[in-house]
Write a protein that holds these residues in place. Structure first.
Motif, short mmCIF file in Angstrom:
data_model
loop_
_atom_site.label_atom_id
_atom_site.label_comp_id
_atom_site.label_asym_id
_atom_site.label_seq_id
_atom_site.Cartn_x
_atom_site.Cartn_y
_atom_site.Cartn_z
N GLN A 1 0.83 -1.20 0.03
CA GLN A 1 0.07 -0.03 -0.08
C GLN A 1 1.05 1.23 0.10
O GLN A 1 0.60 2.29 -0.86
CB GLN A 1 -0.99 0.08 1.23
N GLU B 1 -12.01 -1.48 -10.75
CA GLU B 1 -11.90 -2.23 -9.31
C GLU B 1 -10.52 -2.54 -9.04
O GLU B 1 -10.19 -2.52 -7.51
CB GLU B 1 -12.53 -3.51 -9.61
N LEU C 1 -7.20 -2.35 -5.01
CA LEU C 1 -6.31 -3.34 -4.39
C LEU C 1 -5.46 -2.98 -3.18
O LEU C 1 -5.31 -3.70 -2.14
CB LEU C 1 -5.47 -4.06 -5.58
N GLN D 1 -9.83 -3.76 0.72
CA GLN D 1 -8.93 -4.69 0.37
C GLN D 1 -8.53 -5.49 1.50
O GLN D 1 -8.35 -6.79 1.75
CB GLN D 1 -7.95 -4.57 -0.60
N PHE E 1 -11.35 -7.15 3.21
CA PHE E 1 -11.77 -8.42 2.58
C PHE E 1 -10.96 -9.45 2.98
O PHE E 1 -11.48 -10.75 3.39
CB PHE E 1 -11.45 -8.20 1.07
#
Length: 225
Positions: free
Chosen positions: A158, A200, A204, A209, A212
């Motif tokens: 990230q 989409e 990520l 994310q 998830f």
């Protein structure tokens, strides 16, 4: 030694002050290799040899940085009510620690610490929370292993991708729009899925994310229990 800090005039130089400055520099740069004893000394307004009277080497400074961050890992007050909550709290605690100090991602990937301060903050505390929530010890160890490596991997992914960071507003929206355009502008015959899923794909490196993956792990562990 009575020297003045480059960031805190009148502050007496101490090991804690040196470690704080080292973390500040390395977190700002995002590159641990740029942290040298000479640069750290300049930041503190002292000579390099002065630092060697507190730490024998750069490695000792790096160990001190790891101990500081790991030893101060925070978890919510009070016990978790169930295994799922405990897993979420530990996962979020690891990610929060790595966001507050991006340097720790590189430190964890390159160094091992046996400091009791670090072991208490970043191992004993999280493991105790998992066990207290009803997770058997051996399973708690496996949960711990997954959560810390998942957080390290996600934080590493990230950090250099600002379009995935939390936050609304023109800058964040524009970064996402530009990244989506990178995917959608690819040759359709070679990258049909990237073009189709361009909107989409920008998610990520997003917090959504991370959640998830964390929730998938929570569901798996709860089922096994």
């Amino acid at each position: 030694m009575g020297r003045e800090s480059g960031r805190g005039r009148g502050a007496t130089l101490t090991p804690d002050l040196i470690i704080e400055a080292a973390l500040r520099l390395s977190d700002a740069d995002g590159d641990l290799d740029k942290l040298t004893v000479r640069r750290l000394a300049a930041e503190l307004g002292v000579g390099a040899m002065t630092l060697y009277s507190y730490f024998r080497s750069r490695d000792e400074i790096l160990d001190g940085m790891a101990d500081r961050v790991l030893g101060r890992m925070s978890l919510p007050a009070g016990p978790a009510t169930d295994p799922a909550q405990a897993i979420r709290e530990v996962g979020h605690g690891f990610l929060r620690m790595m966001r507050d100090h991006p340097t720790v991602v590189r430190l964890l990937a390159t160094r091992i610490t046996d400091s009791r301060t670090a072991l208490a903050g970043a191992m004993e505390g999280p493991l105790q929370r998992l066990v207290d929530a009803g997770i058997p010890g051996p399973v708690a160890v496996r949960c711990y292993g997954f959560l810390i490596t998942y957080a390290i991997g996600f934080a590493s992914y990230q950090v250099p991708r600002p379009w995935g960071h939390s936050g609304e507003g023109s800058d964040a929206d524009e970064q996402r729009r530009q990244r989506s355009h990178v995917y959608s502008a690819l040759p359709l015959d070679r990258f049909p899925r990237l073009v189709e899923l361009s909107d989409e794909l920008v998610a990520l490196p997003s917090d959504a994310q991370f959640e998830f993956g964390l929730e998938a792990f929570v569901a798996s562990v709860v089922r096994s229990l």
